[in-house]
Design a protein around this motif. Sequence first.
Motif, PDB file in Angstrom:
ATOM      1  N   SER A   1       0.847  -1.191   0.000  1.00 19.68           N
ATOM      2  CA  SER A   1       0.000   0.000   0.000  1.00 19.68           C
ATOM      3  C   SER A   1       0.882   1.241   0.000  1.00 19.68           C
ATOM      4  O   SER A   1       1.758   1.382   0.859  1.00 19.68           O
ATOM      5  CB  SER A   1      -0.885   0.020   1.252  1.00 19.68           C
ATOM      6  OG  SER A   1      -1.767  -1.072   1.254  1.00 19.68           O
TER       7      SER A   1
ATOM      8  N   GLU B   1      11.437   1.730  -2.364  1.00 19.59           N
ATOM      9  CA  GLU B   1      10.431   2.088  -1.366  1.00 19.59           C
ATOM     10  C   GLU B   1      11.074   1.999   0.011  1.00 19.59           C
ATOM     11  O   GLU B   1      11.638   0.969   0.377  1.00 19.59           O
ATOM     12  CB  GLU B   1       9.225   1.138  -1.459  1.00 19.59           C
ATOM     13  CG  GLU B   1       8.153   1.385  -0.461  1.00 19.59           C
ATOM     14  CD  GLU B   1       7.411   2.704  -0.631  1.00 19.59           C
ATOM     15  OE1 GLU B   1       6.708   3.101   0.326  1.00 19.59           O
ATOM     16  OE2 GLU B   1       7.518   3.357  -1.696  1.00 19.59           O
TER      17      GLU B   1
ATOM     18  N   ARG C   1      10.812   1.989   4.066  1.00 18.80           N
ATOM     19  CA  ARG C   1       9.906   1.685   5.177  1.00 18.80           C
ATOM     20  C   ARG C   1      10.724   1.609   6.455  1.00 18.80           C
ATOM     21  O   ARG C   1      11.901   1.265   6.438  1.00 18.80           O
ATOM     22  CB  ARG C   1       9.169   0.352   4.961  1.00 18.80           C
ATOM     23  CG  ARG C   1       8.263   0.330   3.748  1.00 18.80           C
ATOM     24  CD  ARG C   1       7.036   1.213   3.963  1.00 18.80           C
ATOM     25  NE  ARG C   1       6.293   1.451   2.748  1.00 18.80           N
ATOM     26  CZ  ARG C   1       5.108   0.919   2.459  1.00 18.80           C
ATOM     27  NH1 ARG C   1       4.539   0.108   3.306  1.00 18.80           N
ATOM     28  NH2 ARG C   1       4.512   1.232   1.336  1.00 18.80           N
TER      29      ARG C   1
ATOM     30  N   TYR D   1       9.429  11.191   8.173  1.00 12.15           N
ATOM     31  CA  TYR D   1       8.939   9.814   8.172  1.00 12.15           C
ATOM     32  C   TYR D   1       9.814   8.903   9.033  1.00 12.15           C
ATOM     33  O   TYR D   1       9.318   8.036   9.743  1.00 12.15           O
ATOM     34  CB  TYR D   1       8.865   9.288   6.732  1.00 12.15           C
ATOM     35  CG  TYR D   1       8.506   7.834   6.648  1.00 12.15           C
ATOM     36  CD1 TYR D   1       7.247   7.379   7.052  1.00 12.15           C
ATOM     37  CD2 TYR D   1       9.411   6.890   6.174  1.00 12.15           C
ATOM     38  CE1 TYR D   1       6.914   6.031   6.979  1.00 12.15           C
ATOM     39  CE2 TYR D   1       9.077   5.548   6.098  1.00 12.15           C
ATOM     40  CZ  TYR D   1       7.834   5.124   6.508  1.00 12.15           C
ATOM     41  OH  TYR D   1       7.510   3.800   6.442  1.00 12.15           O
TER      42      TYR D   1
ATOM     43  N   GLN E   1      -2.391  -1.294   5.952  1.00  6.74           N
ATOM     44  CA  GLN E   1      -1.896   0.078   5.887  1.00  6.74           C
ATOM     45  C   GLN E   1      -0.519   0.144   5.236  1.00  6.74           C
ATOM     46  O   GLN E   1      -0.220   1.073   4.500  1.00  6.74           O
ATOM     47  CB  GLN E   1      -1.827   0.679   7.290  1.00  6.74           C
ATOM     48  CG  GLN E   1      -1.420   2.126   7.298  1.00  6.74           C
ATOM     49  CD  GLN E   1      -1.475   2.731   8.692  1.00  6.74           C
ATOM     50  OE1 GLN E   1      -1.950   2.122   9.628  1.00  6.74           O
ATOM     51  NE2 GLN E   1      -0.970   3.925   8.822  1.00  6.74           N
ATOM     52  N   SER E   2       0.307  -0.839   5.469  1.00  8.83           N
ATOM     53  CA  SER E   2       1.649  -0.852   4.907  1.00  8.83           C
ATOM     54  C   SER E   2       1.806  -1.946   3.848  1.00  8.83           C
ATOM     55  O   SER E   2       2.077  -1.673   2.688  1.00  8.83           O
ATOM     56  CB  SER E   2       2.671  -1.049   6.025  1.00  8.83           C
ATOM     57  OG  SER E   2       3.975  -1.038   5.507  1.00  8.83           O
TER      58      SER E   2
END
Length: 158
Positions: free
Chosen positions: A8, A25, A27, A85, A122-123
Amino acid sequence: MSRALLLSVRPRFARGLLAGTKTAEVRRRFPEVPEGTTVIIYSSSPEKAILGTMRTRRLVRINTEEIWREYSHAIGIGRAELADYLDGATNSSVLELDNPNLWSRPVGLAELRRQLGVEPAQSFRYLNAKQLSRLQGLARRNADSAPMDLHASVPALR
């Protein structure tokens, strides 16, 4: 293939990934993701649809202070936003991606729920081989159902 990763992401990042301008990406954490894993790109609100797939090149565990130096060209995010973030994290994960495949018709959240019984996390979350196969079938059926202007579903690719 035993499973795929349903990732997501915000719409602007989904568009960047599938346009090939964003190839990594970031995280705060990711579990192990083997090289070559299919990654399904789910564009979160307001689009709420799967837009396509990519493939993992590798997963890198990295000190957060090194991310900007090593990946600023590939992450599609500004330095201040990245810092916000990652605030408080000492180590993070960078998932390097390639082989973007923008589907001609997205698979919307309602169809994803109805046909696969899947709710995007959500992730991220995993899909098993059967769910992936059904999703690919939905994407093909959507593509065959009517021609579509790709730019209508993904405006930033114009």
